[in-house]
Design an enzyme around this catalytic site. Sequence first.
Site, PDB file in Angstrom:
ATOM      1  N   ALA A 149       1.120  27.402 -24.410  1.00 26.57           N
ATOM      2  CA  ALA A 149       2.157  27.594 -25.419  1.00 26.57           C
ATOM      3  C   ALA A 149       2.952  28.869 -25.166  1.00 26.57           C
ATOM      4  O   ALA A 149       2.416  29.858 -24.676  1.00 26.57           O
ATOM      5  CB  ALA A 149       1.504  27.675 -26.801  1.00 26.57           C
ATOM      6  N   THR A 207      -3.511  16.360 -25.052  1.00 23.36           N
ATOM      7  CA  THR A 207      -4.544  17.374 -25.327  1.00 23.36           C
ATOM      8  C   THR A 207      -5.315  16.966 -26.582  1.00 23.36           C
ATOM      9  O   THR A 207      -4.721  16.781 -27.644  1.00 23.36           O
ATOM     10  CB  THR A 207      -3.904  18.757 -25.515  1.00 23.36           C
ATOM     11  OG1 THR A 207      -3.242  19.105 -24.304  1.00 23.36           O
ATOM     12  CG2 THR A 207      -4.949  19.814 -25.838  1.00 23.36           C
ATOM     13  N   ARG A 260     -10.948  28.844 -25.433  1.00 22.48           N
ATOM     14  CA  ARG A 260     -10.178  29.252 -26.613  1.00 22.48           C
ATOM     15  C   ARG A 260     -10.481  28.389 -27.835  1.00 22.48           C
ATOM     16  O   ARG A 260     -10.017  28.676 -28.921  1.00 22.48           O
ATOM     17  CB  ARG A 260      -8.672  29.146 -26.308  1.00 22.48           C
ATOM     18  CG  ARG A 260      -8.233  30.016 -25.162  1.00 22.48           C
ATOM     19  CD  ARG A 260      -6.881  29.579 -24.605  1.00 22.48           C
ATOM     20  NE  ARG A 260      -5.764  29.920 -25.455  1.00 22.48           N
ATOM     21  CZ  ARG A 260      -5.199  31.105 -25.531  1.00 22.48           C
ATOM     22  NH1 ARG A 260      -5.679  32.112 -24.804  1.00 22.48           N
ATOM     23  NH2 ARG A 260      -4.167  31.323 -26.314  1.00 22.48           N
ATOM     24  N   TYR A 283       1.245  17.571 -27.859  1.00 20.91           N
ATOM     25  CA  TYR A 283       0.448  17.778 -29.062  1.00 20.91           C
ATOM     26  C   TYR A 283       0.986  16.737 -30.034  1.00 20.91           C
ATOM     27  O   TYR A 283       2.177  16.754 -30.373  1.00 20.91           O
ATOM     28  CB  TYR A 283       0.632  19.188 -29.629  1.00 20.91           C
ATOM     29  CG  TYR A 283      -0.294  20.229 -29.034  1.00 20.91           C
ATOM     30  CD1 TYR A 283      -1.642  19.956 -28.805  1.00 20.91           C
ATOM     31  CD2 TYR A 283       0.182  21.504 -28.733  1.00 20.91           C
ATOM     32  CE1 TYR A 283      -2.489  20.920 -28.274  1.00 20.91           C
ATOM     33  CE2 TYR A 283      -0.659  22.469 -28.207  1.00 20.91           C
ATOM     34  CZ  TYR A 283      -1.995  22.170 -27.980  1.00 20.91           C
ATOM     35  OH  TYR A 283      -2.820  23.125 -27.461  1.00 20.91           O
ATOM     36  N   HIS A 313     -10.186  24.271 -22.747  1.00 18.54           N
ATOM     37  CA  HIS A 313      -9.031  25.013 -23.274  1.00 18.54           C
ATOM     38  C   HIS A 313      -9.147  26.507 -22.908  1.00 18.54           C
ATOM     39  O   HIS A 313      -8.739  27.389 -23.667  1.00 18.54           O
ATOM     40  CB  HIS A 313      -8.943  24.834 -24.788  1.00 18.54           C
ATOM     41  CG  HIS A 313      -7.536  24.713 -25.311  1.00 18.54           C
ATOM     42  ND1 HIS A 313      -6.973  23.519 -25.693  1.00 18.54           N
ATOM     43  CD2 HIS A 313      -6.570  25.645 -25.534  1.00 18.54           C
ATOM     44  CE1 HIS A 313      -5.738  23.720 -26.136  1.00 18.54           C
ATOM     45  NE2 HIS A 313      -5.474  25.001 -26.043  1.00 18.54           N
ATOM     46  N   GLY A 322     -11.053  29.046 -15.661  1.00 15.28           N
ATOM     47  CA  GLY A 322     -11.742  30.058 -14.876  1.00 15.28           C
ATOM     48  C   GLY A 322     -11.388  30.111 -13.401  1.00 15.28           C
ATOM     49  O   GLY A 322     -12.006  30.865 -12.645  1.00 15.28           O
ATOM     50  N   LYS A 370      -6.665  15.476 -21.677  1.00 14.40           N
ATOM     51  CA  LYS A 370      -7.073  16.862 -21.366  1.00 14.40           C
ATOM     52  C   LYS A 370      -7.987  17.413 -22.455  1.00 14.40           C
ATOM     53  O   LYS A 370      -7.649  17.344 -23.634  1.00 14.40           O
ATOM     54  CB  LYS A 370      -5.829  17.750 -21.252  1.00 14.40           C
ATOM     55  CG  LYS A 370      -6.147  19.235 -21.098  1.00 14.40           C
ATOM     56  CD  LYS A 370      -4.887  20.050 -20.847  1.00 14.40           C
ATOM     57  CE  LYS A 370      -5.214  21.514 -20.641  1.00 14.40           C
ATOM     58  NZ  LYS A 370      -5.412  22.248 -21.878  1.00 14.40           N
ATOM     59  N   ASP A 423      -8.364  18.565 -27.673  1.00 14.76           N
ATOM     60  CA  ASP A 423      -9.369  19.524 -28.160  1.00 14.76           C
ATOM     61  C   ASP A 423      -8.810  20.576 -29.115  1.00 14.76           C
ATOM     62  O   ASP A 423      -9.451  21.583 -29.381  1.00 14.76           O
ATOM     63  CB  ASP A 423     -10.076  20.202 -26.969  1.00 14.76           C
ATOM     64  CG  ASP A 423      -9.111  20.964 -26.060  1.00 14.76           C
ATOM     65  OD1 ASP A 423      -7.898  20.983 -26.344  1.00 14.76           O
ATOM     66  OD2 ASP A 423      -9.583  21.522 -25.053  1.00 14.76           O
ATOM     67  N   ARG A 437      -4.156  31.390 -17.345  1.00 17.23           N
ATOM     68  CA  ARG A 437      -3.715  32.761 -17.653  1.00 17.23           C
ATOM     69  C   ARG A 437      -3.066  33.507 -16.487  1.00 17.23           C
ATOM     70  O   ARG A 437      -2.054  34.184 -16.700  1.00 17.23           O
ATOM     71  CB  ARG A 437      -4.884  33.571 -18.224  1.00 17.23           C
ATOM     72  CG  ARG A 437      -5.367  33.050 -19.593  1.00 17.23           C
ATOM     73  CD  ARG A 437      -6.611  33.812 -20.035  1.00 17.23           C
ATOM     74  NE  ARG A 437      -7.147  33.364 -21.304  1.00 17.23           N
ATOM     75  CZ  ARG A 437      -7.996  32.327 -21.450  1.00 17.23           C
ATOM     76  NH1 ARG A 437      -8.371  31.609 -20.401  1.00 17.23           N
ATOM     77  NH2 ARG A 437      -8.464  32.019 -22.647  1.00 17.23           N
TER      78      ARG A 437
END
Length: 400
Positions: free
Chosen positions: A131, A207, A301, A181, A298, A331, A274, A209, A353
């Site tokens: 987002a 998505t 998160r 979403y 996620h 990760g 996802k 989750d 990230r």
Amino acid sequence: MVSRRDVIVGSLTIAAAAGVSSAVLAESTVGSNTPAENSASGKYNAGNEEKKLDIINIYDLEEEARRIVPKPQFGYISSGSGDEWTLRENIRAFDDHQIIPMYLAGVKEPDTSTVLLGTKVTTPIFIPPMAAHGLAHRRGELDTSKGASDAGALFTAQTLANNSLDEIGKAGQGPKWFQLYFTKDMGVNRELIRRAKSMGATAIVFTVDLEWAGNREADKRNGFVFPSSLPFPNVPNAPAGATLAELFTIFKRDLDFKDLEFIAKESGLPVVVKGIQSPENAKQCLDHGAAAIQVSNHGGRQLDTVPAAITSLPSIVKVVNKQVPVYLDGGIRRGVHVFKALALGADGVAVGRPILYGLALGGAQGVTSVINKLNDELRLAMKLAGCATIKDISEKYVSQ
Ligand SMILES: Cc1cc2nc3c(=O)[nH]c(=O)nc-3n(C[C@H](O)[C@H](O)[C@H](O)COP(=O)(O)O)c2cc1C
């Protein structure tokens, strides 16, 4: 050694004993920008540079980006939920598997190109939905789209983008998926799918989750809200200056398999589900028309203490049994992480990230630099392990 968590827990305990409310402590940790606007003009400011990054190590980017993204927004990007166990575990668990090289393989120059759901790409590394890229850089998703395109990588444009899908499509001509979403309004869902197709999306990422926002303590301490100067042009009625939980009141909160079937039928595109973490759940998705599974928590998160994505992967790969592709995110910070995920059966991996850190630090070129760096590390891992192509990376190259 005293950990950061010990300090926070300790100070809260002391505050409680002294009768000081924890809200006061939380306030004292808020950065230079109060409810998310950080300049005299009231406009949100973060990265604005356009430059190639000279990256030695992907982990370094987090500290570099922390210097230029205001504290509440940096916290939103970097943090996880609860104790952040899953956030840490997503990276740590790659150490549970070791690469087993095979020599005398006659490999000259490994080729990292592959195919993601029928689309040819130069790397199995792609960008997952995240987002509000405007939190990282003034050009937001326009630069992410261009950066991915320039690297020959696939970009997942997201429902909660700060730029319109039309502009995102024009900013970078490379391959794209669109992440949905699912809103409470079926008319809006139809319109989002229509716009995604006209942007050129070749798949819809559903998505599953995030129906309620996870327990993001950093956001509470930092008073994080999405800055009102960064709109969400693709979602009508998105509340301005909202917290994540407030924003999510516009999305459907009791998703089920009928929603998956609706997306597949309405779009006519392959649907990637996802957020899957269980083999049984993966199988249910296949039974209801999923064209691919994206194993993901996620990025640590949402529900804290779920297993690392790489830990969930093998049992899902087994049950899917090559009927559809399986992707993974969570990760990935090293080329060897990409290699291990592919060896354990993933058909592609998404990096979250670090892309936003690269965007903050160098705009489109920063995004390209991050993808190129990880892909160079992957190429090196392939060369040293003895794999000429992505298809060659198989389970014999990794300990289970
Ligand atoms: C700032 C941020 C925003 C995110 N927003 C979304 C989103 O809108 N939709 C979604 O499906 N996943 C979202 N995610 C999760 C990512 O798609 C991905 O699962 C995760 O970042 C992968 O973990 P990594 O950051 O360790 O690579 C977000 C992640 C971050 C860091």
